[in-house]
Design an enzyme around this catalytic site. Structure first.
Site, PDB file in Angstrom:
ATOM      1  N   ALA A   1       0.868  -1.174   0.000  1.00 38.73           N
ATOM      2  CA  ALA A   1       0.000   0.000   0.000  1.00 38.73           C
ATOM      3  C   ALA A   1       0.908   1.228   0.000  1.00 38.73           C
ATOM      4  O   ALA A   1       2.067   1.152   0.441  1.00 38.73           O
ATOM      5  CB  ALA A   1      -0.883  -0.019   1.239  1.00 38.73           C
TER       6      ALA A   1
ATOM      7  N   GLY B   1       0.558  -4.904   0.851  1.00 42.67           N
ATOM      8  CA  GLY B   1      -0.610  -4.955  -0.040  1.00 42.67           C
ATOM      9  C   GLY B   1      -0.326  -5.685  -1.337  1.00 42.67           C
ATOM     10  O   GLY B   1      -1.258  -6.170  -1.999  1.00 42.67           O
TER      11      GLY B   1
ATOM     12  N   GLU C   1      -0.845  -9.251  -0.470  1.00 39.54           N
ATOM     13  CA  GLU C   1      -2.292  -9.390  -0.261  1.00 39.54           C
ATOM     14  C   GLU C   1      -3.021  -9.450  -1.606  1.00 39.54           C
ATOM     15  O   GLU C   1      -3.943 -10.241  -1.805  1.00 39.54           O
ATOM     16  CB  GLU C   1      -2.805  -8.229   0.599  1.00 39.54           C
ATOM     17  CG  GLU C   1      -2.308  -8.341   2.048  1.00 39.54           C
ATOM     18  CD  GLU C   1      -2.598  -7.090   2.873  1.00 39.54           C
ATOM     19  OE1 GLU C   1      -2.213  -5.990   2.446  1.00 39.54           O
ATOM     20  OE2 GLU C   1      -3.210  -7.224   3.945  1.00 39.54           O
TER      21      GLU C   1
ATOM     22  N   GLU D   1       4.487  -4.856   7.196  1.00 39.98           N
ATOM     23  CA  GLU D   1       3.787  -3.732   7.835  1.00 39.98           C
ATOM     24  C   GLU D   1       4.244  -3.469   9.261  1.00 39.98           C
ATOM     25  O   GLU D   1       4.199  -2.337   9.742  1.00 39.98           O
ATOM     26  CB  GLU D   1       2.268  -3.978   7.828  1.00 39.98           C
ATOM     27  CG  GLU D   1       1.610  -3.933   6.462  1.00 39.98           C
ATOM     28  CD  GLU D   1       1.588  -5.273   5.736  1.00 39.98           C
ATOM     29  OE1 GLU D   1       2.349  -6.190   6.110  1.00 39.98           O
ATOM     30  OE2 GLU D   1       0.799  -5.403   4.779  1.00 39.98           O
TER      31      GLU D   1
HETATM   32  N1  COA Z   1       4.613   3.061  -0.808  1.00 35.01           N
HETATM   33  C1  COA Z   1       5.001   4.211  -1.372  1.00 35.01           C
HETATM   34  N2  COA Z   1       6.167   4.338  -2.049  1.00 35.01           N
HETATM   35  C2  COA Z   1       6.943   3.246  -2.146  1.00 35.01           C
HETATM   36  C3  COA Z   1       6.590   2.017  -1.572  1.00 35.01           C
HETATM   37  C4  COA Z   1       5.360   1.943  -0.879  1.00 35.01           C
HETATM   38  N3  COA Z   1       4.914   0.801  -0.322  1.00 35.01           N
HETATM   39  N4  COA Z   1       7.568   1.139  -1.824  1.00 35.01           N
HETATM   40  C5  COA Z   1       8.499   1.798  -2.536  1.00 35.01           C
HETATM   41  N5  COA Z   1       8.119   3.065  -2.728  1.00 35.01           N
HETATM   42  C6  COA Z   1       8.821   4.123  -3.452  1.00 35.01           C
HETATM   43  C7  COA Z   1      10.012   4.657  -2.654  1.00 35.01           C
HETATM   44  O1  COA Z   1       9.583   5.616  -1.704  1.00 35.01           O
HETATM   45  C8  COA Z   1      10.852   5.244  -3.762  1.00 35.01           C
HETATM   46  O2  COA Z   1      10.289   6.472  -4.152  1.00 35.01           O
HETATM   47  P1  COA Z   1      11.229   7.755  -4.391  1.00 35.01           P
HETATM   48  O3  COA Z   1      12.163   7.323  -5.488  1.00 35.01           O
HETATM   49  O4  COA Z   1      10.266   8.816  -4.818  1.00 35.01           O
HETATM   50  O5  COA Z   1      11.916   8.007  -3.094  1.00 35.01           O
HETATM   51  C9  COA Z   1      10.620   4.264  -4.906  1.00 35.01           C
HETATM   52  O6  COA Z   1       9.392   3.591  -4.628  1.00 35.01           O
HETATM   53  C10 COA Z   1      11.707   3.219  -5.033  1.00 35.01           C
HETATM   54  O7  COA Z   1      11.819   2.554  -3.793  1.00 35.01           O
HETATM   55  P2  COA Z   1      13.219   2.367  -3.015  1.00 35.01           P
HETATM   56  O8  COA Z   1      12.906   2.154  -1.570  1.00 35.01           O
HETATM   57  O9  COA Z   1      14.132   3.478  -3.332  1.00 35.01           O
HETATM   58  O10 COA Z   1      13.745   1.026  -3.696  1.00 35.01           O
HETATM   59  P3  COA Z   1      14.776  -0.012  -3.069  1.00 35.01           P
HETATM   60  O11 COA Z   1      15.164  -0.915  -4.185  1.00 35.01           O
HETATM   61  O12 COA Z   1      15.859   0.673  -2.321  1.00 35.01           O
HETATM   62  O13 COA Z   1      13.936  -0.857  -1.986  1.00 35.01           O
HETATM   63  C11 COA Z   1      11.993  -2.037  -1.206  1.00 35.01           C
HETATM   64  C12 COA Z   1      12.874  -1.674  -2.414  1.00 35.01           C
HETATM   65  C13 COA Z   1      10.790  -2.807  -1.725  1.00 35.01           C
HETATM   66  C14 COA Z   1      12.793  -2.948  -0.246  1.00 35.01           C
HETATM   67  C15 COA Z   1      11.567  -0.753  -0.464  1.00 35.01           C
HETATM   68  O14 COA Z   1      11.030   0.154  -1.409  1.00 35.01           O
HETATM   69  C16 COA Z   1      10.507  -0.976   0.601  1.00 35.01           C
HETATM   70  O15 COA Z   1      10.822  -1.463   1.681  1.00 35.01           O
HETATM   71  N6  COA Z   1       9.255  -0.592   0.319  1.00 35.01           N
HETATM   72  C17 COA Z   1       8.181  -0.616   1.266  1.00 35.01           C
HETATM   73  C18 COA Z   1       7.692  -2.025   1.482  1.00 35.01           C
HETATM   74  C19 COA Z   1       6.600  -2.035   2.517  1.00 35.01           C
HETATM   75  O16 COA Z   1       6.799  -1.745   3.683  1.00 35.01           O
HETATM   76  N7  COA Z   1       5.406  -2.398   2.069  1.00 35.01           N
HETATM   77  C20 COA Z   1       4.251  -2.485   2.937  1.00 35.01           C
HETATM   78  C21 COA Z   1       3.479  -1.232   2.906  1.00 35.01           C
HETATM   79  S1  COA Z   1       2.035  -1.377   3.929  1.00 35.01           S
END
Ligand code: COA
Length: 260
Positions: A66, A111, A114, A134
């Protein structure tokens, strides 16, 4: 590139829906949840669509969760509504009258997992990672994750994934029953399309019967589930496709199913 949250394309009778926010790793904001809801409602009513593939744009993510930026400012009531919005859409996918395959091309987190879990089948690239992180945000899954993961993989795996929050690789996800198949990343699209095309050629009403029986049976006792299966089984005898399938077998030819 289009700024629509979704891309759709047809491959014969297969509809491919792609979540298209690669710069945000296809995170599900409210607009994307609504677009998915509308796309699946349309696909459900389109007799020309006999199977659906759901995937994410770009090389890194199926859906990374999400949208955290959008959630950051929500009030409790808005948070509840966001959960309901996601749950409603995902329940629609789960209850689709035709097969939906999640093609997991990268991260399927929060999400994203999910969303994959409400699809009927999941094929993952060997490079994919799935999880419910989460907890690291001070949250819990809100689009059905605690419930569907529990039903797919049991208590131990659900408690581990949701409490520890660390992603697992595709091979472990398959061992836990979370994904059906793992394929080499380079083969993912071809293999998923092959499976979707096979399902698109199967008897649509029988496929729907299977989906309905599994959805109902997952939520009720054995007696009620068996009764439901019997009713659906009987219903199949009213279909042209059942006559065609059994006759084709006896005539040693390939059946041509029409969905009637
Ligand atoms: N919501 C909003 N934005 C997200 C996102 C999310 N769930 N997951 C990634 N993004 C965005 C990042 O903020 C970043 O945006 P920016 O370039 O404008 O700063 C872009 O996507 C790329 O993500 P980044 O974190 O730089 O990539 P990465 O390769 O370093 O890491 C992940 C990849 C998946 C490990 C990391 O993005 C992450 O942990 N995401 C969240 C996962 C999460 O907690 N999901 C559950 C949400 S309820």
């Amino acid at each position: 590139m289009s700024d629509s949250p979704l891309l759709s394309r047809r491959e014969g009778d297969v509809l491919v829906i792609t979540v298209n926010r690669p710069d945000k790793l296809n995170a599900l904001n409210a607009a994307t949840l609504d677009a998915l809801d509308a796309a699946f409602a349309e696909a459900a009513g389109d007799d020309g669509v006999r199977a659906v593939i759901l995937t994410g744009a770009g090389p890194k993510a199926f859906v990374a969760g999400a949208d955290i930026a959008e959630m950051n400012t929500l009030s409790p009531v808005q948070g509840r509504d966001f959960s309901l919005r996601g749950q409603r859409m995902m329940r629609r996918v789960e209850k689709m009258p035709k097969p939906v395959i999640a093609m997991i091309n990268g991260f399927a987190l929060g999400g994203g997992l999910e969303l994959a879990m409400c699809c009927h089948l999941r094929i993952a690239a060997d490079t994919a990672k799935v999880g419910q992180p989460e907890i690291n945000l001070g949250l819990i899954p809100g689009f059905g994750g605690t419930q569907r993961l529990l039903r797919l993989a049991g208590r131990a795996a659900t408690l581990e994934l949701c409490m520890v929050g660390a992603p697992i690789d595709a091979t472990r996800a398959a061992a836990l029953g979370i994904v059906n198949r793992v394929v080499a990343a380079a083969e993912l699209e071809a293999e998923t399309l092959k499976l979707a095309t096979q399902l698109a050629g199967a008897a649509p009403l029988a496929l729907r019967g299977v989906i309905d029986c599994v959805n109902v049976g997952g939520e009720c006792g054995i007696e009620e589930g068996l009764e439901y299966e019997t009713a659906q089984f009987g219903l199949m005898f009213s279909t042209d496709d059942m006559r065609e399938g059994t006759t084709a077998f006896l005539e040693r030819r390939k059946p041509a199913f029409k969905g009637s």
